[in-house]
Design a protein around this motif. Structure first.
Motif, PDB file in Angstrom:
ATOM      1  N   GLU A   1      52.725  42.258  34.072  1.00 53.21           N
ATOM      2  CA  GLU A   1      54.002  42.978  33.997  1.00 53.21           C
ATOM      3  C   GLU A   1      55.090  42.334  34.867  1.00 53.21           C
ATOM      4  N   PRO A   2      54.790  41.944  36.123  1.00 53.38           N
ATOM      5  CA  PRO A   2      55.844  41.321  36.929  1.00 53.38           C
ATOM      6  C   PRO A   2      56.369  40.016  36.335  1.00 53.38           C
ATOM      7  N   CYS A   3      55.574  39.384  35.452  1.00 53.61           N
ATOM      8  CA  CYS A   3      55.992  38.127  34.825  1.00 53.61           C
ATOM      9  C   CYS A   3      56.833  38.367  33.572  1.00 53.61           C
ATOM     10  N   GLY A   4      56.942  39.636  33.149  1.00 54.88           N
ATOM     11  CA  GLY A   4      57.738  39.949  31.970  1.00 54.88           C
ATOM     12  C   GLY A   4      56.935  40.385  30.755  1.00 54.88           C
ATOM     13  N   ASP A   5      55.605  40.424  30.848  1.00 55.14           N
ATOM     14  CA  ASP A   5      54.809  40.916  29.718  1.00 55.14           C
ATOM     15  C   ASP A   5      55.147  42.375  29.476  1.00 55.14           C
ATOM     16  N   THR A   6      55.319  42.762  28.206  1.00 54.70           N
ATOM     17  CA  THR A   6      55.718  44.136  27.901  1.00 54.70           C
ATOM     18  C   THR A   6      54.735  44.876  26.997  1.00 54.70           C
ATOM     19  N   LEU A   7      54.042  44.185  26.110  1.00 55.86           N
ATOM     20  CA  LEU A   7      53.102  44.844  25.205  1.00 55.86           C
ATOM     21  C   LEU A   7      51.672  44.502  25.603  1.00 55.86           C
ATOM     22  N   PHE A   8      50.928  45.524  26.030  1.00 60.95           N
ATOM     23  CA  PHE A   8      49.551  45.286  26.443  1.00 60.95           C
ATOM     24  C   PHE A   8      48.711  44.944  25.223  1.00 60.95           C
ATOM     25  N   PRO A   9      48.025  43.797  25.240  1.00 63.54           N
ATOM     26  CA  PRO A   9      47.271  43.326  24.061  1.00 63.54           C
ATOM     27  C   PRO A   9      45.844  43.867  23.999  1.00 63.54           C
ATOM     28  N   ALA A  10      45.673  45.182  23.913  1.00 58.73           N
ATOM     29  CA  ALA A  10      44.343  45.789  23.946  1.00 58.73           C
ATOM     30  C   ALA A  10      43.436  45.299  22.822  1.00 58.73           C
ATOM     31  N   LYS A  11      44.001  44.973  21.688  1.00 56.47           N
ATOM     32  CA  LYS A  11      43.175  44.537  20.558  1.00 56.47           C
ATOM     33  C   LYS A  11      42.861  43.047  20.605  1.00 56.47           C
ATOM     34  N   ASP A  12      43.543  42.296  21.449  1.00 57.33           N
ATOM     35  CA  ASP A  12      43.344  40.852  21.520  1.00 57.33           C
ATOM     36  C   ASP A  12      42.466  40.448  22.699  1.00 57.33           C
ATOM     37  N   SER A  13      41.508  41.294  23.057  1.00 53.90           N
ATOM     38  CA  SER A  13      40.663  40.985  24.198  1.00 53.90           C
ATOM     39  C   SER A  13      39.691  39.864  23.852  1.00 53.90           C
ATOM     40  N   VAL A  14      39.277  39.135  24.868  1.00 56.47           N
ATOM     41  CA  VAL A  14      38.304  38.059  24.712  1.00 56.47           C
ATOM     42  C   VAL A  14      37.148  38.331  25.655  1.00 56.47           C
ATOM     43  N   ALA A  15      36.013  37.728  25.386  1.00 52.39           N
ATOM     44  CA  ALA A  15      34.840  37.938  26.222  1.00 52.39           C
ATOM     45  C   ALA A  15      34.743  36.853  27.274  1.00 52.39           C
ATOM     46  N   ALA A  16      34.300  37.248  28.449  1.00 50.83           N
ATOM     47  CA  ALA A  16      34.089  36.285  29.525  1.00 50.83           C
ATOM     48  C   ALA A  16      32.807  35.515  29.244  1.00 50.83           C
ATOM     49  N   ALA A  17      32.911  34.199  29.154  1.00 51.55           N
ATOM     50  CA  ALA A  17      31.713  33.378  29.003  1.00 51.55           C
ATOM     51  C   ALA A  17      30.986  33.305  30.335  1.00 51.55           C
ATOM     52  N   SER A  18      31.750  33.310  31.417  1.00 50.22           N
ATOM     53  CA  SER A  18      31.152  33.307  32.750  1.00 50.22           C
ATOM     54  C   SER A  18      32.173  33.775  33.767  1.00 50.22           C
ATOM     55  N   SER A  19      31.676  34.376  34.830  1.00 51.22           N
ATOM     56  CA  SER A  19      32.508  34.772  35.961  1.00 51.22           C
ATOM     57  C   SER A  19      31.848  34.214  37.211  1.00 51.22           C
ATOM     58  N   VAL A  20      32.570  33.405  37.951  1.00 51.04           N
ATOM     59  CA  VAL A  20      32.016  32.748  39.121  1.00 51.04           C
ATOM     60  C   VAL A  20      32.906  33.007  40.321  1.00 51.04           C
ATOM     61  N   VAL A  21      32.305  33.399  41.428  1.00 50.04           N
ATOM     62  CA  VAL A  21      33.028  33.584  42.674  1.00 50.04           C
ATOM     63  C   VAL A  21      32.849  32.318  43.492  1.00 50.04           C
ATOM     64  N   SER A  22      33.945  31.743  43.937  1.00 44.31           N
ATOM     65  CA  SER A  22      33.837  30.513  44.723  1.00 44.31           C
ATOM     66  C   SER A  22      34.686  30.588  45.981  1.00 44.31           C
ATOM     67  N   ALA A  23      34.202  29.942  47.036  1.00 52.69           N
ATOM     68  CA  ALA A  23      34.946  29.883  48.293  1.00 52.69           C
ATOM     69  C   ALA A  23      36.040  28.848  48.169  1.00 52.69           C
ATOM     70  N   LEU A  24      37.151  29.101  48.818  1.00 50.58           N
ATOM     71  CA  LEU A  24      38.264  28.167  48.844  1.00 50.58           C
ATOM     72  C   LEU A  24      38.327  27.527  50.227  1.00 50.58           C
ATOM     73  N   PRO A  25      38.959  26.381  50.324  1.00 50.23           N
ATOM     74  CA  PRO A  25      39.115  25.772  51.651  1.00 50.23           C
ATOM     75  C   PRO A  25      39.881  26.702  52.588  1.00 50.23           C
ATOM     76  N   ALA A  26      39.661  26.546  53.867  1.00 48.40           N
ATOM     77  CA  ALA A  26      40.356  27.374  54.856  1.00 48.40           C
ATOM     78  C   ALA A  26      41.858  27.273  54.669  1.00 48.40           C
ATOM     79  N   SER A  27      42.530  28.371  54.919  1.00 43.97           N
ATOM     80  CA  SER A  27      43.975  28.423  54.754  1.00 43.97           C
ATOM     81  C   SER A  27      44.673  27.532  55.776  1.00 43.97           C
ATOM     82  N   THR A  28      45.802  26.996  55.398  1.00 44.73           N
ATOM     83  CA  THR A  28      46.595  26.183  56.321  1.00 44.73           C
ATOM     84  C   THR A  28      47.632  27.033  57.036  1.00 44.73           C
TER      85      THR A  28
END
Length: 144
Positions: A51-78
């Motif tokens: 929504e903050p980017c300007g999307d206005t119509l929620f695409p409830a019928k155009d959903s896609v399935a997650a093939a995978s969900s992975v949690v990964s660590a990021l480098p330490a913040s600068t």
């Protein structure tokens, strides 16, 4: 004079509300990333909606399935903060939890940032199967 105007313009852009909302929950705590991943396992339907980017119509019928969900660590913040940041990757791409909605068994799409308790601005909590905003009384528990 032109360099001063250019610098002032860049500072104004960086301080604008749109810039402040750009990456709300892209880098989160390990617990938040793991909670979001638990709500979006492989095969689960989801929708990207900003929504903050300007999307206005929620695409409830155009959903896609997650093939995978992975949690990964990021480098330490600068930034000088002594904190670890984590990211949720869905189908190999890092996502901002604020703009991803996971489909629940009842057909409702709930925002991953809300499920992971990551604070957001300008982001609605849930949408029904017809793409209409709905209010949540409570967040669902994780399936066992």
């Amino acid at each position: 004079m032109k360099p001063i105007l250019l610098a002032a313009g860049v500072v104004a852009l960086l301080l604008s509300p749109v810039a402040a909302l750009a990456d709300q929950c892209a880098y989160v705590t390990q617990k938040q990333a793991q909670t979001a991943a638990a709500y979006l396992p492989a095969g689960k339907a989801f929708v990207n909606f900003c929504e903050p980017c300007g999307d206005t119509l929620f695409p409830a019928k155009d959903s896609v399935a997650a093939a995978s969900s992975v949690v990964s660590a990021l480098p330490a913040s600068t930034t000088g903060l002594d904190q670890d940041y984590w990211e949720l990757q869905v189908n190999g791409v890092g996502v901002d939890l604020a703009y991803v909605y996971a489909k629940q068994p009842n057909g409702i799409f709930i925002n991953l940032a809300k499920l992971a308790h990551c604070p957001t601005q300008g982001v609605w909590s849930a949408y029904d199967t017809k793409g209409r905003k709905i209010k949540l009384r409570k967040l669902p528990g994780l399936p066992r």
